[in-house]
Scaffold this motif. Sequence first.
Motif, PDB file in Angstrom:
ATOM      1  N   ARG A  60      25.611  36.689  42.821  1.00 46.03           N
ATOM      2  CA  ARG A  60      26.606  37.098  41.822  1.00 46.03           C
ATOM      3  C   ARG A  60      27.971  36.516  42.177  1.00 46.03           C
ATOM      4  NH1 ARG A  60      29.733  41.589  41.964  1.00 46.03           N
ATOM      5  NH2 ARG A  60      28.354  42.496  43.509  1.00 46.03           N
ATOM      6  N   ARG A  61      28.322  36.585  43.467  1.00 45.38           N
ATOM      7  CA  ARG A  61      29.599  36.009  43.907  1.00 45.38           C
ATOM      8  C   ARG A  61      29.620  34.499  43.696  1.00 45.38           C
ATOM      9  NH1 ARG A  61      28.895  39.689  47.966  1.00 45.38           N
ATOM     10  NH2 ARG A  61      28.088  38.143  49.410  1.00 45.38           N
ATOM     11  N   ALA A  62      28.514  33.821  44.011  1.00 43.34           N
ATOM     12  CA  ALA A  62      28.445  32.366  43.822  1.00 43.34           C
ATOM     13  C   ALA A  62      28.593  32.011  42.349  1.00 43.34           C
ATOM     14  CB  ALA A  62      27.128  31.822  44.377  1.00 43.34           C
ATOM     15  N   HIS A  63      27.949  32.780  41.489  1.00 44.77           N
ATOM     16  CA  HIS A  63      28.023  32.536  40.048  1.00 44.77           C
ATOM     17  C   HIS A  63      29.460  32.713  39.548  1.00 44.77           C
ATOM     18  CE1 HIS A  63      26.807  32.420  35.868  1.00 44.77           C
ATOM     19  NE2 HIS A  63      27.356  33.603  35.666  1.00 44.77           N
ATOM     20  N   LYS A  64      30.111  33.791  39.972  1.00 45.00           N
ATOM     21  CA  LYS A  64      31.498  34.039  39.559  1.00 45.00           C
ATOM     22  C   LYS A  64      32.431  32.954  40.100  1.00 45.00           C
ATOM     23  CE  LYS A  64      31.566  39.010  38.869  1.00 45.00           C
ATOM     24  NZ  LYS A  64      32.165  40.279  39.288  1.00 45.00           N
ATOM     25  N   THR A  65      32.237  32.583  41.359  1.00 44.34           N
ATOM     26  CA  THR A  65      33.071  31.540  41.960  1.00 44.34           C
ATOM     27  C   THR A  65      32.933  30.239  41.194  1.00 44.34           C
ATOM     28  OG1 THR A  65      32.901  32.541  44.152  1.00 44.34           O
ATOM     29  CG2 THR A  65      33.481  30.204  44.073  1.00 44.34           C
ATOM     30  N   ASP A  66      31.694  29.866  40.883  1.00 44.33           N
ATOM     31  CA  ASP A  66      31.458  28.621  40.143  1.00 44.33           C
ATOM     32  C   ASP A  66      32.103  28.658  38.765  1.00 44.33           C
ATOM     33  OD1 ASP A  66      30.137  27.398  42.174  1.00 44.33           O
ATOM     34  OD2 ASP A  66      28.166  27.446  41.240  1.00 44.33           O
ATOM     35  N   THR A  67      31.983  29.787  38.100  1.00 36.92           N
ATOM     36  CA  THR A  67      32.573  29.901  36.763  1.00 36.92           C
ATOM     37  C   THR A  67      34.081  29.668  36.833  1.00 36.92           C
ATOM     38  OG1 THR A  67      30.863  31.454  36.077  1.00 36.92           O
ATOM     39  CG2 THR A  67      32.880  31.423  34.779  1.00 36.92           C
ATOM     40  N   TRP A  68      34.732  30.302  37.780  1.00 38.09           N
ATOM     41  CA  TRP A  68      36.185  30.160  37.898  1.00 38.09           C
ATOM     42  C   TRP A  68      36.596  28.778  38.392  1.00 38.09           C
ATOM     43  CZ3 TRP A  68      39.252  32.952  35.234  1.00 38.09           C
ATOM     44  CH2 TRP A  68      38.896  34.258  34.896  1.00 38.09           C
ATOM     45  N   THR A  69      35.870  28.237  39.369  1.00 39.60           N
ATOM     46  CA  THR A  69      36.278  26.920  39.881  1.00 39.60           C
ATOM     47  C   THR A  69      36.021  25.814  38.868  1.00 39.60           C
ATOM     48  OG1 THR A  69      34.176  26.630  41.059  1.00 39.60           O
ATOM     49  CG2 THR A  69      36.040  27.529  42.317  1.00 39.60           C
ATOM     50  N   VAL A  70      34.989  25.945  38.041  1.00 38.98           N
ATOM     51  CA  VAL A  70      34.759  24.952  36.989  1.00 38.98           C
ATOM     52  C   VAL A  70      35.895  25.013  35.974  1.00 38.98           C
ATOM     53  CG1 VAL A  70      33.306  24.402  34.991  1.00 38.98           C
ATOM     54  CG2 VAL A  70      32.266  24.708  37.227  1.00 38.98           C
ATOM     55  N   LEU A  71      36.300  26.205  35.629  1.00 39.36           N
ATOM     56  CA  LEU A  71      37.401  26.334  34.675  1.00 39.36           C
ATOM     57  C   LEU A  71      38.724  25.855  35.267  1.00 39.36           C
ATOM     58  CD1 LEU A  71      36.539  29.789  33.086  1.00 39.36           C
ATOM     59  CD2 LEU A  71      36.228  27.528  32.070  1.00 39.36           C
ATOM     60  N   ALA A  72      38.921  26.068  36.572  1.00 36.36           N
ATOM     61  CA  ALA A  72      40.177  25.696  37.211  1.00 36.36           C
ATOM     62  C   ALA A  72      40.244  24.219  37.593  1.00 36.36           C
ATOM     63  CB  ALA A  72      40.403  26.559  38.453  1.00 36.36           C
ATOM     64  N   VAL A  73      39.186  23.719  38.237  1.00 38.57           N
ATOM     65  CA  VAL A  73      39.228  22.335  38.740  1.00 38.57           C
ATOM     66  C   VAL A  73      38.103  21.459  38.207  1.00 38.57           C
ATOM     67  CG1 VAL A  73      40.538  22.756  40.848  1.00 38.57           C
ATOM     68  CG2 VAL A  73      38.074  23.052  40.864  1.00 38.57           C
ATOM     69  N   GLY A  74      37.184  22.049  37.478  1.00 39.07           N
ATOM     70  CA  GLY A  74      36.118  21.254  36.869  1.00 39.07           C
ATOM     71  C   GLY A  74      34.923  20.985  37.753  1.00 39.07           C
ATOM     72  N   VAL A  75      34.846  21.646  38.916  1.00 39.02           N
ATOM     73  CA  VAL A  75      33.745  21.399  39.850  1.00 39.02           C
ATOM     74  C   VAL A  75      33.187  22.726  40.353  1.00 39.02           C
ATOM     75  CG1 VAL A  75      33.116  20.329  42.052  1.00 39.02           C
ATOM     76  CG2 VAL A  75      34.848  19.266  40.607  1.00 39.02           C
TER      77      VAL A  75
END
Length: 115
Positions: A60-75
Amino acid sequence: MKKYLFSTLVVALSACATSPDKVKAQYMPDTAYASLTCPQLAEAELKQGDEVSGLYNSQRRAHKTDTWTVLAVGVPLSGMLDEDKQEQLARAKGKLDAIHRVQHARVCPGISAPA
């Protein structure tokens, strides 16, 4: 240009860690638990449940982190940081399912009917 940005965002989001709710249990044979008694199965269920819970929270943490980092930096970062626990969660869910199948087959006390 907008089409390119949208396509890039879609590709980046598809590389994200899977939501733990969407991780399907990997089939595990019942043979590993077939020789256990009902009390031993109950103990194995508690241990396996704790493992599933821990991996669920990590995923769940990995999923949330990915969602935010994709929106912030695209990766998505979870793959690079080895935080994606999808495979381990699928195996752990499968082991828990196998324990439940053996418990139901043995008609262990306190076990509800299979879903």
